[in-house]
Design an enzyme around this catalytic site. Structure first.
Site, mmCIF file in Angstrom:
data_model
loop_
_atom_site.group_PDB
_atom_site.id
_atom_site.type_symbol
_atom_site.label_atom_id
_atom_site.label_comp_id
_atom_site.label_asym_id
_atom_site.label_seq_id
_atom_site.Cartn_x
_atom_site.Cartn_y
_atom_site.Cartn_z
ATOM 1 N N LYS A 22 0.820 -1.206 0.000
ATOM 2 C CA LYS A 22 0.000 0.000 0.000
ATOM 3 C C LYS A 22 0.857 1.261 0.000
ATOM 4 C CE LYS A 22 -2.801 2.865 2.953
ATOM 5 N NZ LYS A 22 -3.132 3.198 4.334
ATOM 6 N N ASN A 23 1.845 1.323 0.899
ATOM 7 C CA ASN A 23 2.617 2.555 1.053
ATOM 8 C C ASN A 23 3.480 2.857 -0.159
ATOM 9 O OD1 ASN A 23 1.495 2.999 3.562
ATOM 10 N ND2 ASN A 23 3.180 2.074 4.687
ATOM 11 N N ARG A 97 -5.096 10.311 3.157
ATOM 12 C CA ARG A 97 -3.793 10.804 3.594
ATOM 13 C C ARG A 97 -2.792 10.854 2.437
ATOM 14 N NH1 ARG A 97 -1.659 13.885 7.577
ATOM 15 N NH2 ARG A 97 0.582 13.657 7.514
ATOM 16 N N ASP A 121 -5.693 7.807 9.051
ATOM 17 C CA ASP A 121 -5.852 7.286 10.407
ATOM 18 C C ASP A 121 -5.725 8.378 11.452
ATOM 19 O OD1 ASP A 121 -6.236 4.658 9.697
ATOM 20 O OD2 ASP A 121 -4.105 4.187 9.681
ATOM 21 N N ASP A 321 4.335 0.728 11.773
ATOM 22 C CA ASP A 321 3.077 0.103 11.364
ATOM 23 C C ASP A 321 2.915 -1.315 11.903
ATOM 24 O OD1 ASP A 321 2.140 2.292 10.035
ATOM 25 O OD2 ASP A 321 2.730 1.627 8.039
ATOM 26 N N MET A 343 6.572 7.354 17.363
ATOM 27 C CA MET A 343 6.170 8.279 16.306
ATOM 28 C C MET A 343 4.784 8.888 16.507
ATOM 29 S SD MET A 343 6.401 7.674 12.190
ATOM 30 C CE MET A 343 8.133 7.260 12.342
#
Length: 436
Positions: A22-23, A97, A121, A321, A343
């Site tokens: 996804k990223n 995002r 998120d 993640d 983070m």
């Protein structure tokens, strides 16, 4: 709003193939805006966030053709930049995002880029300063409308290369600045650049399109600007977050699972981090084999005997993640683990749901939690819960699959944002899960 009903406590068995990352896809898809030529992208995951971005590109005027499962052709030869100033774009861009990464390519090629405050998120503050400071260093003018939270950058005379030291190693910030710099005049150097595999993939794709980027894989990137970029064909890596999720699933449900085609060379410390929790995993070619942990798994302490601490860090450190997955896996380990989420200050707030299921977790503050493992002597109990974000959602799903009884997970759209057809794929390896 959809729900999952899960009957837990059932061992799973079989093979599962991770989806495309996804990223990486969020970055790669935005890069198609840098050229009027055709770009072919393969292994695109069929998930909500990616499909939203593809729709956004189509509304911008990009010609899109689906050529097969996960394969698309994009051609941005008639981009409608005026769409950026419409109310429809403000609503559409604000729901995703990853939409922030269209700004760099649009600024580089068309001299302007706008974006509403991006969604995504709710896991804490997610600043955009790195992106816009990078654009300003390249010569863009920045403006922000506080009334409707609308950001804009403009460079009517084009961008000029610059030397910059990023204030944080932001993955999306680095990607955005790189995409802007490839068409800037002169040389750009980016120090403290993110160097995640997905960022490396973006740089390799851009170089195949005619860009001149060196230092790929390091935290110092050098970019010699070029006049234009051409088309290319690119394949997205398997999703390392999903791979980590399946490792955690196998351990928690004491299942024998093989994860196929994981691209071992791009997993970094992920396998060893799970090994520190006592999980056995074997490299078989490019697959990961996890045996059924019928005797559980024992946490390894630090060399001096102190409690194991697992913390997130920029690559090649452990990805934030996967901390939610590690936390839920630790609930059934033999031993204690300190989870330190540096983070995001709201990412650990889902632990109350695990505590309701019987997990022994002490939330020290918004960033740290101590997990005292049950060693499977006390099975988690089924419950009804709601998914607050993508990664917490998959963690709760793993907990439900290991728990005794039938659990219900609400707000599963959050899980669908990051995981492709997850209920179908889990049923294929024996999970009792129903989408309702």
């Amino acid at each position: 709003m959809g729900i999952f009903k899960i009957e837990g406590g059932i061992p799973l068995k079989g093979e599962i193939t991770p989806q495309g990352a996804k990223n990486e896809a969020l970055q790669i898809l935005c890069a198609v805006l840098l050229t009027p030529e055709k770009v072919i992208i393969n292994n695109i995951p069929d998930i909500i966030d990616i499909n939203k971005l593809i729709t956004l590109l189509g509304n911008l005027g990009v010609k899109i053709q689906k050529t097969g499962a996960g394969s698309y052709t994009f051609q941005a030869d008639e981009v409608n930049v005026q769409y950026l100033e419409t109310e429809a774009f403000k609503k559409e861009g604000g729901s995703l995002r990853g939409s922030i990464m269209i700004v760099g390519p649009l600024l580089a090629r068309f001299g302007r880029g706008y974006i509403p405050k991006p969604g995504g998120d709710k896991i804490g503050r997610r600043r955009l300063d790195t992106h816009f400071e990078g654009f300003i260093n390249l010569g863009a003018k920045f403006r922000y409308n506080r009334e409707d939270h609308f950001y804009g950058v403009e460079a009517t005379d084009g961008l000029t290369g610059a030397d910059m030291l990023l204030d944080e190693a932001s993955v999306t910030g680095t990607a955005n600045i790189v995409m802007a710099a490839v068409l800037a005049k002169g040389r750009t150097t980016i120090y403290n650049a993110a160097c995640e595999p997905y960022l490396q993939q973006l740089c390799k794709m851009l170089n195949s399109m005619g860009a001149n980027i060196t230092g790929v894989g390091s935290n110092l990137l050098t970019i010699e600007g070029v006049e234009s970029l051409g088309g290319c064909e690119h394949r997205i890596l398997p999703d390392m977050i999903e791979i980590g999720s399946w490792i955690g699933l196998a351990a928690m449900t004491r299942s024998e699972i093989t994860i196929k085609n994981v691209s071992w060379e791009n997993l970094g410390v992920i396998p060893n981090t799970f090994r520190k929790l006592g999980i056995t995993l074997e490299k078989r070619g490019d697959d990961i084999y996890i045996p059924a942990h019928l005797d559980g798994y024992e946490v390894k302490t630090d060399i001096d005997g102190s409690i194991l601490t697992i913390a997130d860090a920029p690559w090649p450190g452990f990805t934030p993640d996967l901390l939610s997955i590690v936390l839920v896996v630790a609930t059934q380990a033999r031993g204690d683990v300190l989870i330190h989420q540096k983070m995001f200050e709201s990412r650990l707030f889902f632990v109350d749901k695990l505590i309701d299921m019987g997990a022994k977790i002490m939330l020290c503050d918004p960033h740290r939690a101590v997990v005292m493992g049950h060693d499977f002597k006390s099975q988690l109990k089924a419950t009804t819960m709601s998914s607050p974000d993508i990664r917490a959602g998959i963690s709760l799903l793993i907990a439900a699959l290991s728990a005794k009884g039938t659990s219900t997970i609400q707000n599963i759209e959050q899980i669908d944002r990051g995981y492709e057809r997850i209920d179908e794929r889990l049923r294929a390896i024996g999970a009792h899960i129903i989408r309702a």
